[in-house]
Design an enzyme around this catalytic site. Structure first.
Site, PDB file in Angstrom:
ATOM      1  N   LYS A 149       0.850  -1.197   0.000  1.00 12.75           N
ATOM      2  CA  LYS A 149       0.000   0.000   0.000  1.00 12.75           C
ATOM      3  C   LYS A 149       0.879   1.238   0.000  1.00 12.75           C
ATOM      4  O   LYS A 149       1.816   1.351   0.782  1.00 12.75           O
ATOM      5  CB  LYS A 149      -0.901  -0.002   1.239  1.00 12.75           C
ATOM      6  N   GLY A 199      -6.688   2.845  11.047  1.00 12.50           N
ATOM      7  CA  GLY A 199      -7.489   1.658  10.728  1.00 12.50           C
ATOM      8  C   GLY A 199      -7.539   1.328   9.234  1.00 12.50           C
ATOM      9  O   GLY A 199      -8.171   0.338   8.848  1.00 12.50           O
ATOM     10  N   THR A 200      -6.854   2.122   8.402  1.00 12.46           N
ATOM     11  CA  THR A 200      -6.944   1.863   6.952  1.00 12.46           C
ATOM     12  C   THR A 200      -6.410   0.480   6.580  1.00 12.46           C
ATOM     13  O   THR A 200      -6.961  -0.190   5.706  1.00 12.46           O
ATOM     14  CB  THR A 200      -6.161   2.916   6.121  1.00 12.46           C
ATOM     15  N   GLY A 201      -5.316   0.053   7.234  1.00 12.26           N
ATOM     16  CA  GLY A 201      -4.720  -1.252   6.916  1.00 12.26           C
ATOM     17  C   GLY A 201      -5.703  -2.377   7.196  1.00 12.26           C
ATOM     18  O   GLY A 201      -5.822  -3.337   6.423  1.00 12.26           O
ATOM     19  N   CYS A 202      -6.425  -2.246   8.314  1.00 14.59           N
ATOM     20  CA  CYS A 202      -7.395  -3.281   8.702  1.00 14.59           C
ATOM     21  C   CYS A 202      -8.543  -3.329   7.697  1.00 14.59           C
ATOM     22  O   CYS A 202      -8.949  -4.411   7.245  1.00 14.59           O
ATOM     23  CB  CYS A 202      -7.947  -2.990  10.098  1.00 14.59           C
ATOM     24  N   THR A 241      -7.250   8.420   9.060  1.00 18.04           N
ATOM     25  CA  THR A 241      -6.690   7.227   8.402  1.00 18.04           C
ATOM     26  C   THR A 241      -6.415   6.065   9.367  1.00 18.04           C
ATOM     27  O   THR A 241      -6.044   4.988   8.910  1.00 18.04           O
ATOM     28  CB  THR A 241      -5.371   7.575   7.678  1.00 18.04           C
TER      29      THR A 241
HETATM   30  C1  LIG Z   1      -5.743  -4.139  17.360  1.00 17.63           C
HETATM   31  C2  LIG Z   1      -5.070  -3.426  16.267  1.00 17.63           C
HETATM   32  N1  LIG Z   1      -4.862  -4.056  15.098  1.00 17.63           N
HETATM   33  C3  LIG Z   1      -4.241  -3.423  14.078  1.00 17.63           C
HETATM   34  C4  LIG Z   1      -3.797  -2.121  14.240  1.00 17.63           C
HETATM   35  C5  LIG Z   1      -3.111  -1.412  13.122  1.00 17.63           C
HETATM   36  O1  LIG Z   1      -4.058  -0.791  12.366  1.00 17.63           O
HETATM   37  P1  LIG Z   1      -3.845  -0.387  10.879  1.00 17.63           P
HETATM   38  O2  LIG Z   1      -5.144  -0.338  10.200  1.00 17.63           O
HETATM   39  O3  LIG Z   1      -2.813  -1.225  10.219  1.00 17.63           O
HETATM   40  O4  LIG Z   1      -3.277   1.005  10.894  1.00 17.63           O
HETATM   41  P2  LIG Z   1      -2.847   2.121  11.839  1.00 17.63           P
HETATM   42  O5  LIG Z   1      -4.057   2.898  12.141  1.00 17.63           O
HETATM   43  O6  LIG Z   1      -2.153   1.642  13.035  1.00 17.63           O
HETATM   44  O7  LIG Z   1      -1.958   2.838  10.868  1.00 17.63           O
HETATM   45  C6  LIG Z   1      -4.029  -1.480  15.459  1.00 17.63           C
HETATM   46  N2  LIG Z   1      -3.635  -0.217  15.663  1.00 17.63           N
HETATM   47  N3  LIG Z   1      -4.661  -2.155  16.467  1.00 17.63           N
END
Ligand SMILES: Cc1ncc(COP(=O)(O)OP(=O)(O)O)c(N)n1
Ligand SMILES: Cc1nc(C(=O)O)sc1CCOP(=O)(O)O
Length: 428
Positions: free
Chosen positions: A166, A196-199, A194
């Site tokens: 990504k 949580g975007t990865g999830c 942004t």
């Molecule tokens: C419980 C938990 N899982 C995964 C993440 C990471 O989230 P992600 O969507 O990869 O992105 P960021 O917001 O951390 O850039 C997390 N923080 N918590």
């Protein structure tokens, strides 16, 4: 179709299992949530985390594997090597999407080591961001070309079925390496939260795979879904909004209905309102909570002794009132509706007598650079009127300029509130 989700809990409600469940549900599939760890986090920091015993993770997967038709599994935060090993064994044979979560965007570690994440790469579709791809490939990534190199290394040396890197940290272009071919997915910067975007991306990918799309189309669809979840994110969450499409459409539907009702009600005031309709016509605009604006196409015009809407209530059917409303909402987000009437001293005096908060702007005070810019006058005007009165104005007027009719704008927290104000103002 069910989608198995193996992930951690984010107490801030932005990333992790909660974002995954919402993504899978919003895209119309059934989520099967398996918890690996509990994090103590909010959008600004991860304070720590506790991993569940691997047996507990194992039993959760076993409980559902035989009972549901699982189209794909999304794997997020693993926490420990032992959990990674258990998840690998228990998800054997499923289409696996691995978001190789190592650190949060706030810089806190979410797994004991990179090696634990590598346990699950063989045969998986892996979705690293740039720092994660660097950690997995051992390469430095500064360009799209280097993203492609890293994707190839992760697939060919670590055995991933496919790799999607990504580009959010670099150029907004994502890169897919699959079956020896490279694909690019250009994107652009989207304003919004942004976290949580990865999830959301990896869950959406799992859903579209479960629905049977080919990988390149799956990546394209997941990317557009993530863009929407950023664009329609909400300030109170400070994170992406996987429910954006459903909420946006529900808000659109409600706003259209609310404005249609209010326009009907306004028509009842026809004869009384007729003298207050300006030469350019009256429009009536209503914003959704996502600041999308509905209005009357072609405006409302004088017709004989009464008034008439030229067209139906439609999305984006206003320019002036939309800009006025959106500017007002930057100061007072609770304001959702606005209508314009012809300026008259009596109308303004009546508003004051009714206890409405009245302000104005004077186009003669408009700075030269705003005058020269195509469309800045309305925004400047509303801002100066808001600042002049120091509290939420109910009515803003201006006295016009060369070729510009003097105008009164009546604001409200709902379309009906505006109608009630107009009713009171136009009564004799
Ligand atoms: C419980 C938990 N899982 C995964 C993440 C990471 O989230 P992600 O969507 O990869 O992105 P960021 O917001 O951390 O850039 C997390 N923080 N918590
Ligand atoms: C033409 C016009 N000027 C206004 C002003 O306040 O200066 S209100 C107005 C009418 C409404 O326009 P629309 O349909 O583009 O929202």
């Amino acid at each position: 179709m069910a989608v198995l989700i193996v992930a951690g809990l984010d107490t801030g409600g932005g990333a992790g299992l909660k974002a995954d469940i919402e993504t899978v549900s919003a895209l119309g599939e059934h989520p099967l949530p398996v918890l690996t760890s509990v994090t103590y986090q909010n959008p600004s920091e991860v304070r720590g985390y506790h991993t569940l015993p691997p047996e507990v993770v194992r039993e959760q997967i076993r409980a559902v594997r035989g009972s549901f038709k699982i189209g794909a599994v999304k794997i997020g935060m693993l926490g420990s090597r032992e959990i990674a090993e258990a998840v690998k064994q228990e998800t054997e044979g499923l289409t696996r999407v691995l978001d190789p979560v190592m650190e949060s965007s706030t810089g806190a570690k979410l797994v004991d080591s990179v090696e634990s994440v590598k346990v699950l790469i063989l045969g998986s579709i892996v979705t690293p961001n740039v720092p994660e791809a660097e950690a997995l490939s051992g390469l430095k990534i500064r360009s799209i070309e280097e993203m492609k190199e890293a994707a190839k290394v992760i697939a060919e040396e670590l055995g991933a079925e496919a790799v999607v890197i990504k580009g959010g940290h670099l150029s907004y272009t994502d890169v897919l390496y699959w079956k020896g071919k490279l694909y690019e997915f250009p994107g652009e910067r989207v304003e919004g939260f942004t976290h949580g975007t990865g999830c959301v991306f990896s869950s959406a990918l799992a859903v579209f795979l479960a629905k049977g799309f080919e990988l390149p189309e799956t990546v394209e669809r997941a990317k557009r879904f993530v863009e929407g979840s950023i664009r329609f994110s909400k300030a109170e969450a400070r994170a992406v909004n996987p429910l954006w499409e459903l909420e946006r459409d529900a808000h659109r539907w409600r706003a259209k209905g609310e404005l249609e009702e209010a326009v009907k009600e306004l028509m009842e005031l026809g004869e009384k309102l007729n003298p207050h309709v300006p030469e350019v016509g009256t429009n009536f605009a209503l914003a959704t909570p996502f600041s999308e604006v509905f209005a009357v196409k072609g405006r409302i015009v004088r017709y004989g002794g009464t008034i008439k809407p030229v067209g139906p209530v439609e999305f984006n059917a206003s320019d002036h009132l939309r800009r006025a409303l959106l500017k007002m909402r930057e100061f007072y987000p609770e304001v959702r509706a606005v209508l314009n009437l012809r300026y008259s001293e009596e109308l303004v005096e009546k508003a004051k007598k009714l206890g409405l908060v009245v302000s104005f702007y004077d186009r003669r005070e408009e700075p030269e650079d705003v005058k020269r810019a195509e469309k800045g006058t309305m925004e400047w005007g509303i801002e100066s009127a808001v600042k002049r009165v120091g509290k939420r104005p109910d009515l803003i007027y201006h006295l016009g300029d060369w070729g510009k009719e003097p105008m009164v704008l009546i604001f409200g927290r709902s379309a009906m509130e505006v109608v009630e104000r107009v009713r009171a103002l136009s009564s004799r």
